[in-house]
Write a protein that holds these residues in place. Sequence first.
Motif, mmCIF file in Angstrom:
data_model
loop_
_atom_site.group_PDB
_atom_site.id
_atom_site.type_symbol
_atom_site.label_atom_id
_atom_site.label_comp_id
_atom_site.label_asym_id
_atom_site.label_seq_id
_atom_site.Cartn_x
_atom_site.Cartn_y
_atom_site.Cartn_z
ATOM 1 N N ASP A 23 0.827 -1.207 0.000
ATOM 2 C CA ASP A 23 0.000 0.000 0.000
ATOM 3 C C ASP A 23 0.862 1.257 0.000
ATOM 4 O OD1 ASP A 23 -2.343 1.469 -0.010
ATOM 5 O OD2 ASP A 23 -2.543 1.461 2.164
ATOM 6 N N GLY A 24 1.690 1.376 -1.039
ATOM 7 C CA GLY A 24 2.545 2.553 -1.179
ATOM 8 C C GLY A 24 3.769 2.524 -0.295
ATOM 9 N N CYS A 25 4.351 1.351 -0.084
ATOM 10 C CA CYS A 25 5.540 1.232 0.774
ATOM 11 C C CYS A 25 6.715 1.995 0.174
ATOM 12 C CB CYS A 25 5.926 -0.233 0.955
ATOM 13 S SG CYS A 25 4.713 -1.214 1.859
ATOM 14 N N SER A 26 7.468 2.671 1.046
ATOM 15 C CA SER A 26 8.660 3.402 0.598
ATOM 16 C C SER A 26 9.933 2.798 1.177
ATOM 17 C CB SER A 26 8.557 4.876 1.017
ATOM 18 O OG SER A 26 8.404 4.997 2.428
ATOM 19 N N ASP A 27 9.827 1.681 1.891
ATOM 20 C CA ASP A 27 11.010 1.017 2.452
ATOM 21 C C ASP A 27 11.244 -0.301 1.705
ATOM 22 O OD1 ASP A 27 8.950 -0.550 3.309
ATOM 23 O OD2 ASP A 27 9.489 -0.542 5.437
ATOM 24 N N ARG A 28 11.864 -1.279 2.338
ATOM 25 C CA ARG A 28 12.224 -2.530 1.679
ATOM 26 C C ARG A 28 11.192 -3.644 1.926
ATOM 27 N NH1 ARG A 28 15.881 -5.366 3.105
ATOM 28 N NH2 ARG A 28 16.573 -6.188 1.075
ATOM 29 N N THR A 29 9.976 -3.269 2.188
ATOM 30 C CA THR A 29 8.947 -4.287 2.475
ATOM 31 C C THR A 29 8.843 -5.315 1.355
ATOM 32 O OG1 THR A 29 7.625 -2.796 3.868
ATOM 33 C CG2 THR A 29 6.486 -4.671 2.855
ATOM 34 N N VAL A 30 8.757 -4.860 0.123
ATOM 35 C CA VAL A 30 8.599 -5.768 -1.018
ATOM 36 C C VAL A 30 9.834 -6.658 -1.168
ATOM 37 C CG1 VAL A 30 8.330 -5.910 -3.530
ATOM 38 C CG2 VAL A 30 7.019 -4.225 -2.219
ATOM 39 N N GLU A 31 11.025 -6.074 -1.033
ATOM 40 C CA GLU A 31 12.247 -6.860 -1.151
ATOM 41 C C GLU A 31 12.338 -7.910 -0.048
ATOM 42 O OE1 GLU A 31 11.978 -3.694 -1.384
ATOM 43 O OE2 GLU A 31 12.849 -3.090 -3.311
ATOM 44 N N VAL A 32 11.969 -7.528 1.169
ATOM 45 C CA VAL A 32 11.986 -8.471 2.284
ATOM 46 C C VAL A 32 11.018 -9.625 2.019
ATOM 47 C CG1 VAL A 32 11.345 -8.771 4.713
ATOM 48 C CG2 VAL A 32 12.734 -6.811 4.028
ATOM 49 N N ALA A 33 9.845 -9.304 1.489
ATOM 50 C CA ALA A 33 8.864 -10.349 1.181
ATOM 51 C C ALA A 33 9.409 -11.313 0.137
ATOM 52 C CB ALA A 33 7.567 -9.710 0.685
ATOM 53 N N ARG A 34 10.044 -10.779 -0.905
ATOM 54 C CA ARG A 34 10.614 -11.641 -1.941
ATOM 55 C C ARG A 34 11.725 -12.511 -1.369
ATOM 56 N NH1 ARG A 34 10.009 -7.041 -5.872
ATOM 57 N NH2 ARG A 34 8.271 -7.643 -7.233
ATOM 58 N N GLU A 35 12.522 -11.956 -0.462
ATOM 59 C CA GLU A 35 13.591 -12.737 0.163
ATOM 60 C C GLU A 35 13.033 -13.913 0.970
ATOM 61 O OE1 GLU A 35 15.655 -9.865 2.469
ATOM 62 O OE2 GLU A 35 16.569 -8.853 0.738
ATOM 63 N N HIS A 36 11.797 -13.781 1.425
ATOM 64 C CA HIS A 36 11.152 -14.859 2.198
ATOM 65 C C HIS A 36 10.265 -15.730 1.321
ATOM 66 C CE1 HIS A 36 12.567 -12.501 5.626
ATOM 67 N NE2 HIS A 36 12.300 -13.550 6.393
ATOM 68 N N GLY A 37 10.426 -15.629 0.014
ATOM 69 C CA GLY A 37 9.754 -16.546 -0.893
ATOM 70 C C GLY A 37 8.390 -16.117 -1.396
ATOM 71 N N VAL A 38 7.945 -14.896 -1.077
ATOM 72 C CA VAL A 38 6.642 -14.425 -1.548
ATOM 73 C C VAL A 38 6.734 -14.078 -3.036
ATOM 74 C CG1 VAL A 38 4.828 -12.686 -1.294
ATOM 75 C CG2 VAL A 38 6.056 -13.533 0.730
ATOM 76 N N THR A 39 5.765 -14.536 -3.807
ATOM 77 C CA THR A 39 5.775 -14.281 -5.258
ATOM 78 C C THR A 39 4.536 -13.522 -5.731
ATOM 79 O OG1 THR A 39 4.727 -16.443 -5.672
ATOM 80 C CG2 THR A 39 7.135 -16.353 -5.709
ATOM 81 N N GLU A 40 3.545 -13.380 -4.867
ATOM 82 C CA GLU A 40 2.308 -12.714 -5.270
ATOM 83 C C GLU A 40 2.192 -11.351 -4.575
ATOM 84 O OE1 GLU A 40 0.399 -13.620 -7.607
ATOM 85 O OE2 GLU A 40 1.224 -15.623 -7.937
ATOM 86 N N PHE A 41 1.968 -10.306 -5.390
ATOM 87 C CA PHE A 41 1.895 -8.950 -4.858
ATOM 88 C C PHE A 41 0.764 -8.158 -5.512
ATOM 89 C CE2 PHE A 41 5.875 -8.799 -2.489
ATOM 90 C CZ PHE A 41 6.605 -9.829 -3.067
ATOM 91 N N VAL A 42 0.235 -7.215 -4.749
ATOM 92 C CA VAL A 42 -0.620 -6.147 -5.284
ATOM 93 C C VAL A 42 0.070 -4.849 -4.921
ATOM 94 C CG1 VAL A 42 -2.829 -4.951 -5.103
ATOM 95 C CG2 VAL A 42 -2.776 -7.450 -5.105
ATOM 96 N N HIS A 43 0.311 -3.992 -5.905
ATOM 97 C CA HIS A 43 1.063 -2.761 -5.664
ATOM 98 C C HIS A 43 0.177 -1.521 -5.818
ATOM 99 C CE1 HIS A 43 4.931 -4.845 -5.567
ATOM 100 N NE2 HIS A 43 4.546 -5.523 -6.640
ATOM 101 N N HIS A 44 0.268 -0.629 -4.835
ATOM 102 C CA HIS A 44 -0.335 0.702 -4.931
ATOM 103 C C HIS A 44 0.799 1.720 -5.034
ATOM 104 C CE1 HIS A 44 -4.149 -0.747 -2.568
ATOM 105 N NE2 HIS A 44 -4.156 -1.117 -3.839
#
Length: 338
Positions: free
Chosen positions: A40-61
């Motif tokens: 929801d409009g993250c400006s930090d490394r939230t998405v990168e951290v999620a990918r590092e933990h194996g998450v592959t599905e995202f919705v981006h705002h």
Amino acid sequence: MKLVVQIPCLNEEETLPSVLESIPTEIPGIDEIVVLIVDDGCSDRTVEVAREHGVTEFVHHVRNQGLGRSFHDGVVRALELGADIVVNTDGDNQYPQDRITDLVQPIIHRQADIVIADRQVDLVEHFSGLKKVLQKAGSTVVNRAAGTKLPDAASGFRAYSRESLMLLNTITRFSYCMETIIQAGNKNMRIASIPVLTNPKTRESRLFKSMPEHIAKSGAAIVRSFMMYKPYVIFAWLTAIFGVLGVIPFARYGVLWLRDTEGGHLQSLLLGALLLIMAFMSLMLGVISDLIRTNRILIEDTLEHTKKMRFGKSGTELLLDQTSEPDFDWPRHHTRSV
């Protein structure tokens, strides 16, 4: 059966690892578990951290859209992924993710459409006394509007069946919690509650800046949701109140006239006429709002069919057989049956 765990996130790089690491990888009755991050409009490394933990599905705002919009968009994506059950949790590690197993069991065993975790607010250490009182008061108001008996209506730790998401249509962008309960209650869905113990507080809430703001926005969301389904109740009360108040000045005028009291007392007639006009206007608004409610029902029927055409999966809909006897027991506070 596929479970999608959606996590709305706004700059949760520090707490997200704990959330992702504690989500169960195996659940009885579930064949596949997918984690969906709503950025929801993250400006930090939230998405990168999620990918590092194996998450592959995202919705981006691109910009922050709010919790209500994040829930809506996450649900749409979860249905696109073929979810049979959707669990909504938070990225701040407030909720015990290991309890997802218990949260989905009533839906798996066809005993509920929606399951809401009861945080047992009296046991939440970081809640002030005032906040505990307000939480309980808010739940009481929502239960009156929805016809339910849920102990914690504001809890965001929830599980939804696929069929329930076909019937729910969120409007509020502040928070979906109150609105979905009122909708579900007025659509005769079965709602269950299970007690959980929350994790220690990790940060301040970003949903609101102050308690008065939270009360105002939550109150507005409750009133708006209630008026969508039972507007005639509000306008019927207004009509009755203004009608009774309007008759009183006329009665006063009649008594004074019979007593031959000096003075025309026209102010009583004017006040009574004004109040009766307001009563008539309330009656007309009630008729109009009820017609709008009828139109909304027809639109929601169309939306339901549209969703099923877009997301439907033959043979996997969890439309509950509400005449069957429960075949599973889980720790709960309440189940709303029809």
